[in-house]
Design an enzyme around this catalytic site. Structure first.
Site, PDB file in Angstrom:
ATOM      1  CG  HIS A  66      54.792  73.717  67.021  1.00 48.38           C
ATOM      2  ND1 HIS A  66      55.871  74.509  66.687  1.00 48.38           N
ATOM      3  CD2 HIS A  66      55.303  72.491  67.319  1.00 48.38           C
ATOM      4  CE1 HIS A  66      56.981  73.794  66.778  1.00 48.38           C
ATOM      5  NE2 HIS A  66      56.658  72.567  67.156  1.00 48.38           N
ATOM      6  CG  HIS A 223      59.556  71.127  71.302  1.00 47.98           C
ATOM      7  ND1 HIS A 223      58.842  72.290  71.094  1.00 47.98           N
ATOM      8  CD2 HIS A 223      59.577  70.488  70.099  1.00 47.98           C
ATOM      9  CE1 HIS A 223      58.463  72.361  69.829  1.00 47.98           C
ATOM     10  NE2 HIS A 223      58.904  71.274  69.200  1.00 47.98           N
ATOM     11  CG  ASP A 227      56.972  67.943  68.561  1.00 47.04           C
ATOM     12  OD1 ASP A 227      56.374  69.000  68.293  1.00 47.04           O
ATOM     13  OD2 ASP A 227      58.191  67.779  68.342  1.00 47.04           O
ATOM     14  CG  HIS A 250      57.037  64.678  64.118  1.00 48.20           C
ATOM     15  ND1 HIS A 250      56.131  65.334  64.929  1.00 48.20           N
ATOM     16  CD2 HIS A 250      58.079  65.536  63.960  1.00 48.20           C
ATOM     17  CE1 HIS A 250      56.612  66.532  65.233  1.00 48.20           C
ATOM     18  NE2 HIS A 250      57.785  66.674  64.667  1.00 48.20           N
ATOM     19  CG  HIS A 329      32.118  34.568  45.193  1.00 50.55           C
ATOM     20  ND1 HIS A 329      32.465  34.596  46.513  1.00 50.55           N
ATOM     21  CD2 HIS A 329      33.109  35.215  44.530  1.00 50.55           C
ATOM     22  CE1 HIS A 329      33.591  35.260  46.669  1.00 50.55           C
ATOM     23  NE2 HIS A 329      34.012  35.648  45.472  1.00 50.55           N
TER      24      HIS A 329
END
Length: 424
Positions: A66, A223, A227, A250, A329
């Site tokens: 928020h 809302h 979010d 979320h 290597h």
């Protein structure tokens, strides 16, 4: 502002402070020793169950969405959120109290241009729970959201451009809501001590329980948009694009923020300078060796191309077949060892840190490497551009950097490195 935190039910005070250019949004825990600061970045995301939690080490800040939504939507790029507990006050369950704080303080324009993430091609994330978020190109920031509860109860849809004025009027007042069957087990365990009908809407069956009537007929979807804005603020850039969200949450929001951050890293690597300057813009090999204690065959930096502000550096390493590690290597198929790429990142990060401390009387010790990834092999003949950015520092004792190596405009390796400093 002061109030009650949602999960612990404890009293908490929160204060918003201004911050300098490129500081971003950071949370300060004033109640802990050394007053630790947590960067509101997706890399610091810790938990997304019913709320968004960020943290570094053992320090946490819960339910940040928020506050972040209000700061982001009201055009605040740089601020410190100071708290004396681990969670902001829940207020009335909306972002309106934070919008009121921001308007009371006022917003000041800073000298640097704002950084945007312009959506160039579609991106999407989808979860097993049915959440779907699609990000499409658009010249403005727009969100189209469909919200539906269990058994598709209270299905709602809303689409709107997000500007400070529209957010303040249409989105910020929308309160958080919960379904009774979801929170009943939490209430029985006394895990949401600060929750009440004063700071949340409770849906039980077909009934809507609240201390006051719904502020909007479609308050739930509004809302959800709030979010989304707060969670995507963790990506660290303002978005110019159109988000189409179906049953968002979320976790899905965080996955999209991660995808945005990854794409931004890739773009930064592509847009970096590829010319090797001569003069004061960087450091030549001799100057590098005056700072670093490393010597052949362990010096992994040929030249520093330049510094960007105080927190970023780009250097170059020309990989040749004469490197001693190629003898053992994969001699028949020589590939630069990943650990040597990490060492190159560490040396470049050390050069940046020594520039910041303005002394060569201390030596940086490599403490840890997190989130290390090797994406493509590096072969003899490649020119490797090494980028490092300071993401966190604690005085002159410790520092954390984000690094990546680029060959032919592609990220070949990356990692987050931590250092400590001791006197030589």
């Amino acid at each position: 502002m002061s109030g009650t935190s949602l999960h612990t039910g404890e009293k908490v005070s929160l204060k918003l402070h201004p911050a300098t250019v490129d500081h971003g949004i950071k949370f300060k825990r004033k109640d802990l020793p050394d007053e630790p600061i947590i960067d509101a970045k997706i890399d610091n995301l810790k938990m997304v169950e019913r709320a968004t939690t960020i943290g570094e080490g053992s320090v946490r800040v819960h339910t940040v969405e928020h506050v972040l939504a209000a700061l982001s939507a009201m055009d605040v790029d740089n601020a410190i959120v100071e708290m004396d507990a681990n969670e902001p006050p829940i207020g009335d369950g909306s972002a309106q109290p934070y919008v009121d704080l921001i308007k009371k303080a006022g917003v000041t324009a800073q000298e640097e241009p704002r950084k945007f993430f312009d959506v160039r091609e579609s991106m999407h994330v989808e979860s097993k729970t049915g959440a779907l978020l699609v990000l499409l190109p658009c010249e403005t920031f727009r969100i189209s959201c469909t919200q539906a509860g269990p058994n598709n109860r209270f299905a709602q849809f809303l689409s709107m451009e997000i500007t400070p004025a529209i957010f303040e009027r249409e989105i910020a007042p929308a309160r958080t809501f919960v379904y009774y069957e979801d929170v009943q087990p939490l209430m029985e365990k006394n895990l949401i001590k600060g929750g009440s009908l004063e700071n949340a809407i409770v849906v039980r069956g077909e009934a809507v329980l609240s201390k006051e009537p719904l502020r909007f007929a479609d308050e739930f979807v509004r809302h959800k948009i709030l979010d989304i804005i707060g969670d995507l603020a963790l990506a660290g850039r303002r978005i110019r694009g159109h988000i189409v969200a179906v049953k968002p949450g979320h976790a899905a929001n965080a996955e999209l923020a991660r995808a945005l951050a990854r794409e931004q890293t890739r773009r930064s690597a592509m847009s970096g300078s590829r010319a090797i300057p001569i003069g004061n813009a960087g450091l030549d090999t001799g100057e590098v060796m005056k700072i670093l204690p490393h010597r052949y065959p362990f010096l992994m930096v040929d030249r520093v191309i330049g510094f960007e502000g105080e927190n970023k550096i780009t250097a170059v390493k020309c990989v040749t077949i004469n490197e001693p590690f190629f003898q053992g290597h994969f001699p028949g198929h020589p590939v630069m060892p990943g650990v040597m790429q990490v060492e190159a990142m560490a040396q470049v990060a050390s050069l940046l840190l020594f520039k910041l401390t303005k002394t060569t009387n201390r030596i940086g010790y490599f403490m840890s490497a997190d989130s290390v990834k090797f994406r493509k092999p590096v072969f003899p003949g490649d020119t490797m551009f090494i980028h490092a950015e300071l993401t966190r520092s604690r005085g002159d004792r410790m520092a954390k950097t984000k690094c990546f190596c680029v060959v032919n405009d592609a990220v070949v390796s990356e990692g987050e490195l931590m250092f400590t400093f001791l006197d030589k």
